[in-house]
Scaffold this motif. Structure first.
Motif, PDB file in Angstrom:
ATOM      1  N   MET A   1     -12.492  30.291  17.639  1.00 19.90           N
ATOM      2  CA  MET A   1     -12.227  30.443  16.216  1.00 19.90           C
ATOM      3  C   MET A   1     -13.539  30.310  15.438  1.00 19.90           C
ATOM      4  N   ALA A   2     -13.487  30.594  14.151  1.00 17.68           N
ATOM      5  CA  ALA A   2     -14.661  30.474  13.287  1.00 17.68           C
ATOM      6  C   ALA A   2     -15.106  29.016  13.224  1.00 17.68           C
ATOM      7  N   SER A   3     -16.348  28.828  12.822  1.00 19.57           N
ATOM      8  CA  SER A   3     -16.919  27.484  12.736  1.00 19.57           C
ATOM      9  C   SER A   3     -17.223  27.112  11.285  1.00 19.57           C
ATOM     10  N   ASP A   4     -17.599  25.856  11.092  1.00 10.85           N
ATOM     11  CA  ASP A   4     -18.043  25.402   9.774  1.00 10.85           C
ATOM     12  C   ASP A   4     -19.234  26.234   9.295  1.00 10.85           C
ATOM     13  N   LYS A   5     -20.130  26.575  10.223  1.00 14.51           N
ATOM     14  CA  LYS A   5     -21.304  27.388   9.864  1.00 14.51           C
ATOM     15  C   LYS A   5     -20.884  28.776   9.391  1.00 14.51           C
ATOM     16  N   ASP A   6     -19.867  29.323  10.018  1.00  9.96           N
ATOM     17  CA  ASP A   6     -19.363  30.633   9.586  1.00  9.96           C
ATOM     18  C   ASP A   6     -18.843  30.559   8.153  1.00  9.96           C
ATOM     19  N   LEU A   7     -18.084  29.518   7.851  1.00  7.51           N
ATOM     20  CA  LEU A   7     -17.535  29.366   6.505  1.00  7.51           C
ATOM     21  C   LEU A   7     -18.659  29.143   5.488  1.00  7.51           C
ATOM     22  N   ALA A   8     -19.670  28.376   5.873  1.00 12.16           N
ATOM     23  CA  ALA A   8     -20.815  28.149   4.986  1.00 12.16           C
ATOM     24  C   ALA A   8     -21.559  29.459   4.719  1.00 12.16           C
ATOM     25  N   LEU A   9     -21.650  30.326   5.719  1.00 12.88           N
ATOM     26  CA  LEU A   9     -22.312  31.618   5.528  1.00 12.88           C
ATOM     27  C   LEU A   9     -21.512  32.489   4.549  1.00 12.88           C
ATOM     28  N   THR A  10     -20.190  32.470   4.671  1.00 17.13           N
ATOM     29  CA  THR A  10     -19.359  33.203   3.711  1.00 17.13           C
ATOM     30  C   THR A  10     -19.617  32.693   2.297  1.00 17.13           C
ATOM     31  N   GLU A  11     -19.668  31.374   2.152  1.00 13.53           N
ATOM     32  CA  GLU A  11     -19.954  30.788   0.835  1.00 13.53           C
ATOM     33  C   GLU A  11     -21.267  31.322   0.283  1.00 13.53           C
ATOM     34  N   GLN A  12     -22.307  31.304   1.112  1.00 14.25           N
ATOM     35  CA  GLN A  12     -23.621  31.747   0.660  1.00 14.25           C
ATOM     36  C   GLN A  12     -23.610  33.232   0.294  1.00 14.25           C
ATOM     37  N   MET A  13     -22.926  34.021   1.090  1.00 12.94           N
ATOM     38  CA  MET A  13     -22.880  35.464   0.824  1.00 12.94           C
ATOM     39  C   MET A  13     -22.185  35.763  -0.511  1.00 12.94           C
ATOM     40  N   VAL A  14     -21.144  35.015  -0.830  1.00 13.05           N
ATOM     41  CA  VAL A  14     -20.460  35.195  -2.116  1.00 13.05           C
ATOM     42  C   VAL A  14     -21.375  34.746  -3.255  1.00 13.05           C
ATOM     43  N   ARG A  15     -22.006  33.589  -3.096  1.00 10.46           N
ATOM     44  CA  ARG A  15     -22.915  33.090  -4.143  1.00 10.46           C
ATOM     45  C   ARG A  15     -24.089  34.030  -4.364  1.00 10.46           C
TER      46      ARG A  15
ATOM     47  N   VAL B   1     -10.326  30.009   2.526  1.00  5.85           N
ATOM     48  CA  VAL B   1      -9.673  29.056   3.421  1.00  5.85           C
ATOM     49  C   VAL B   1      -9.810  29.549   4.856  1.00  5.85           C
ATOM     50  N   ASP B   2     -10.155  28.635   5.750  1.00  2.94           N
ATOM     51  CA  ASP B   2     -10.179  28.946   7.178  1.00  2.94           C
ATOM     52  C   ASP B   2      -9.946  27.657   7.943  1.00  2.94           C
ATOM     53  N   ILE B   3      -9.315  27.752   9.077  1.00  5.29           N
ATOM     54  CA  ILE B   3      -9.013  26.557   9.862  1.00  5.29           C
ATOM     55  C   ILE B   3     -10.269  25.992  10.535  1.00  5.29           C
ATOM     56  N   CYS B   4     -11.185  26.852  10.945  1.00  5.56           N
ATOM     57  CA  CYS B   4     -12.437  26.422  11.588  1.00  5.56           C
ATOM     58  C   CYS B   4     -12.184  25.402  12.701  1.00  5.56           C
ATOM     59  N   ALA B   5     -11.196  25.657  13.506  1.00  9.11           N
ATOM     60  CA  ALA B   5     -10.842  24.767  14.614  1.00  9.11           C
ATOM     61  C   ALA B   5     -10.035  25.571  15.632  1.00  9.11           C
ATOM     62  N   PRO B   6     -10.009  25.088  16.861  1.00 14.36           N
ATOM     63  CA  PRO B   6      -9.190  25.784  17.861  1.00 14.36           C
ATOM     64  C   PRO B   6      -7.712  25.817  17.454  1.00 14.36           C
TER      65      PRO B   6
ATOM     66  N   GLY C   1      -8.606  33.021   6.365  1.00 10.55           N
ATOM     67  CA  GLY C   1      -9.427  33.545   7.448  1.00 10.55           C
ATOM     68  C   GLY C   1     -10.788  33.986   6.939  1.00 10.55           C
ATOM     69  N   ALA C   2     -11.291  33.268   5.948  1.00 11.65           N
ATOM     70  CA  ALA C   2     -12.473  33.704   5.208  1.00 11.65           C
ATOM     71  C   ALA C   2     -13.804  33.442   5.900  1.00 11.65           C
ATOM     72  N   ALA C   3     -13.812  32.720   6.998  1.00  9.87           N
ATOM     73  CA  ALA C   3     -15.085  32.324   7.602  1.00  9.87           C
ATOM     74  C   ALA C   3     -15.808  33.464   8.304  1.00  9.87           C
ATOM     75  N   ARG C   4     -15.081  34.484   8.725  1.00  9.26           N
ATOM     76  CA  ARG C   4     -15.737  35.613   9.399  1.00  9.26           C
ATOM     77  C   ARG C   4     -14.787  36.801   9.433  1.00  9.26           C
ATOM     78  N   GLY C   5     -15.253  37.883  10.001  1.00 10.88           N
ATOM     79  CA  GLY C   5     -14.413  39.062  10.201  1.00 10.88           C
ATOM     80  C   GLY C   5     -13.891  39.657   8.899  1.00 10.88           C
ATOM     81  N   GLN C   6     -12.625  40.091   8.937  1.00  4.32           N
ATOM     82  CA  GLN C   6     -12.021  40.729   7.765  1.00  4.32           C
ATOM     83  C   GLN C   6     -11.975  39.796   6.570  1.00  4.32           C
ATOM     84  N   GLY C   7     -11.708  38.516   6.807  1.00  6.76           N
ATOM     85  CA  GLY C   7     -11.658  37.567   5.703  1.00  6.76           C
ATOM     86  C   GLY C   7     -12.989  37.486   4.977  1.00  6.76           C
TER      87      GLY C   7
END
Length: 87
Positions: A46-60, A33-38, A10-16
């Motif tokens: 649900m979270a989107s690909d953009k949300d997961l990409a933002l998490t990636e950037q924030m960690v980097r 890991v996140d499903i990024c799909a309904p 559930g890493a794309a947004r929220g608590q993850g």
């Protein structure tokens, strides 16, 4: 957490996302890991690909590495494959 590798679902947004960023600040590298799909029977978006990409950037941005994957954690074989390939 220095130099530990942490799996976060559930890493794309929220608590993850919050956990991924916080653990990166503490020195951990992240497998995200996140499903990024309904998902059936869940009424909110649900979270989107953009949300997961933002998490990636924030960690980097915190100087840590991250490998992010789109997957359904209910699929045990997929999750095992992700962990094996990321580690």
């Amino acid at each position: 957490m220095t130099d530990k590798v942490v799996l976060i679902t559930g890493a794309a947004r929220g608590q993850g996302r919050n956990h991924a960023v916080w653990l990166a600040e503490e020195g951990a590298d992240i497998i995200a890991v996140d499903i990024c799909a309904p998902v059936e029977h869940i009424a909110y978006p649900m979270a989107s690909d953009k949300d997961l990409a933002l998490t990636e950037q924030m960690v980097r941005d915190r100087g840590r590495s991250i490998k992010a994957f789109k997957a359904d954690i209910r699929d045990e074989a997929a999750l095992r494959s992700i962990v094996d390939s990321a580690v």
